[in-house]
Design an enzyme around this catalytic site. Sequence first.
Site, mmCIF file in Angstrom:
data_model
loop_
_atom_site.group_PDB
_atom_site.id
_atom_site.type_symbol
_atom_site.label_atom_id
_atom_site.label_comp_id
_atom_site.label_asym_id
_atom_site.label_seq_id
_atom_site.Cartn_x
_atom_site.Cartn_y
_atom_site.Cartn_z
ATOM 1 N N GLU A 61 -39.020 -6.157 51.614
ATOM 2 C CA GLU A 61 -37.890 -5.795 52.459
ATOM 3 C C GLU A 61 -37.137 -4.700 51.696
ATOM 4 O O GLU A 61 -36.811 -4.882 50.522
ATOM 5 C CB GLU A 61 -36.989 -7.023 52.661
ATOM 6 C CG GLU A 61 -35.927 -6.769 53.689
ATOM 7 C CD GLU A 61 -35.019 -7.971 53.938
ATOM 8 O OE1 GLU A 61 -35.360 -9.096 53.507
ATOM 9 O OE2 GLU A 61 -33.968 -7.757 54.561
ATOM 10 N N ARG A 306 -44.440 -18.512 43.083
ATOM 11 C CA ARG A 306 -43.792 -17.274 42.677
ATOM 12 C C ARG A 306 -43.696 -17.210 41.159
ATOM 13 O O ARG A 306 -43.818 -18.224 40.472
ATOM 14 C CB ARG A 306 -42.414 -17.153 43.309
ATOM 15 C CG ARG A 306 -41.432 -18.223 42.850
ATOM 16 C CD ARG A 306 -40.178 -18.274 43.716
ATOM 17 N NE ARG A 306 -39.374 -17.096 43.580
ATOM 18 C CZ ARG A 306 -39.144 -16.207 44.564
ATOM 19 N NH1 ARG A 306 -39.678 -16.385 45.753
ATOM 20 N NH2 ARG A 306 -38.380 -15.172 44.373
ATOM 21 N N LYS A 316 -33.273 -10.596 44.162
ATOM 22 C CA LYS A 316 -32.597 -9.345 44.462
ATOM 23 C C LYS A 316 -31.087 -9.524 44.555
ATOM 24 O O LYS A 316 -30.331 -8.685 44.084
ATOM 25 C CB LYS A 316 -33.124 -8.786 45.785
ATOM 26 C CG LYS A 316 -34.280 -7.833 45.583
ATOM 27 C CD LYS A 316 -34.718 -7.239 46.891
ATOM 28 C CE LYS A 316 -35.861 -8.015 47.448
ATOM 29 N NZ LYS A 316 -36.339 -7.569 48.736
#
Length: 599
Positions: A61, A306, A316
């Site tokens: 994104e 992850r 982020k």
Amino acid sequence: MVKPHAEKTAPASNFIRAIVDADVEAGKHAFRRWGGKPGPAATHSGAPADTAVIRTRFPPEPNGYLHFGHAKSICLNFGLARDFNGVCHLRFDDTNPEKEEQEYVDAIIESVTWLGFGWETAGEKHLYFASDYFDFMYEAAERLILTGNAYVDSLSAEQMRTLRGTLTEPGRNSPYHERSIAENLALFHGMREGKFADGEHVLRARINMTSPNINMRDPVIYRIRRATHHRTGDKWCIYPMYTFAHPIEDALECITHSICTLEFEDQRPFYDWLLARLAEPYKLPDQNVLEGMLQTPLPRQIEFARLNLTYVVLSKRKLIELVENKVVDGWDDPRMPTLVGARRRGYTPEGFRRFAERIGVSKADSWIDYSVLEECMREHLNEVAPRRIAVLDPVKLVIDNYSQDKEETCSLPNHPQKPDLGKRPVPFSSELWIEREDFMETPSKGYFRLFPGNRVRLRYGFVIECTGCDKDASGNITAVRCNYFEDSKSGTPGSDTYKVKGNIHWVSARHAYSAEVHLYDRLFKVPHPGAGDRSYLLDLNHNSKKTVVAQLEPALRNALSGERFQFERHGYFIADRTDPVSGEPDFNRTVTLKDSWGG
Ligand code: ATP
Ligand code: MG
């Protein structure tokens, strides 16, 4: 059956490779077609078979810079495509209009390229934007309404939450659950036309409010949001939800294996449900048939754990906070676990790829110690970085029996293990810079470096014997004094008859390049910043950056920004930004040497 031309020996196997292997072996995707660009079934139906054995994607994104976690995903997705003769798409998942910006798009493209991956194959550029699919997504939503699989709900968010139930209690149907197809269509069109306020209605999938999986309890798929999108501007005032958009993006791009992190595991049933509804033909009450909208076989979602790395934060949101609160000097601060930061720190793409191989891919969440990443960087830098000399904490060394007007050169190997990289001349004179810690007026036990009466070798130069030191009024050592042995020069016959235990590095004071060198430490003091209920900001290491004025061998004055070196005994360094006036660089320490120098 189409067999992959994979180099099966090279990369370590993992459960994802095993799945891909089995799918390829079984020919699961062998008859997919590829119409040259993403699109619905109609785009691909008449086209030739897809020459890409598999298709994966990396779907960031564009709302921030890429971090080390993304590097794991990039190496995985692009690496699989490479090894199975497939293609990996770089897709910007830009369906959320609020936080996305072109600045991030550019930086992401640069970082993926820097890591060594590309999305261009056979003349096709597989760089896509999810926002290009908004028209199709809107049609897909209409299709769900037409087939009875979606309805417009007009409850408030709060009311919807109440009816959703909990992990232990089933949900209940909304009073709007039974709206007719015609009414739903009219309302949905009205939503698009801007007839309603933000939040007044949403479109929901009609699945099962009593499903044990809360994600299947009629999830919202479209909402009204008046926001300007970085690419589509004000064309839309309704936007698809991520969970609706993402599977569709994969299907339009003919992705075979859609790899995501574990938190999406509970979304997989919806992913499969949605794509199955859109791919199946539908018989209308008047007996007309609506063709399936998507090509089959449909993409398969696979989840992996992850990357969790100690001593950093990989989110982020938190990284944005560090930048906005000026804890660091920007996204590319060398202490940041971002790829732009890593680049300035001197980390290498090869090091990241090695790291991704080494940590592997698994289904179970775990923590990787930061030292594993550092070791990968060190291994690669050890192979490629030429050696240079730097004195980081300088004190003068005066050679009293060396003529003050004299100078000569010593020959230093550029890489002790790689003689083919040659040698370089380095000037030598009567006054040198040495490390302050290489002299002790009163030596501690086992100290082999300089102290009065002791001999050491000036690395690649002469053997000297210490005679004492000078001090200022407050007793600080201002210079170390010594005499040298003229016949002891390294590489000259007989020089090795001098036996010394200490070996110290030096830079000629008259020739040295004096530059700022930035020494970095971990950004956080603890392995798991913000563990428990603590704010991660409380765990910051406020001494994570130290700048020293170092004395470097003269040639480093001309180092180009981005050039990497090993400063002997100190670690690996990269020439950072050059001064706009002088054109001369300062240096960042990438990582220390594995073994601290003994003596
Ligand atoms: P963040 O939580 O930091 O905002 P994100 O997952 O929201 O990360 P995206 O831009 O949506 O960021 O992610 C792009 C891709 O990178 C996704 O496929 C995601 O699964 C993957 N990714 C993100 N963080 C990690 C991580 N720590 N380890 C492995 N893959 C990751
Ligand atoms: Mg995200």
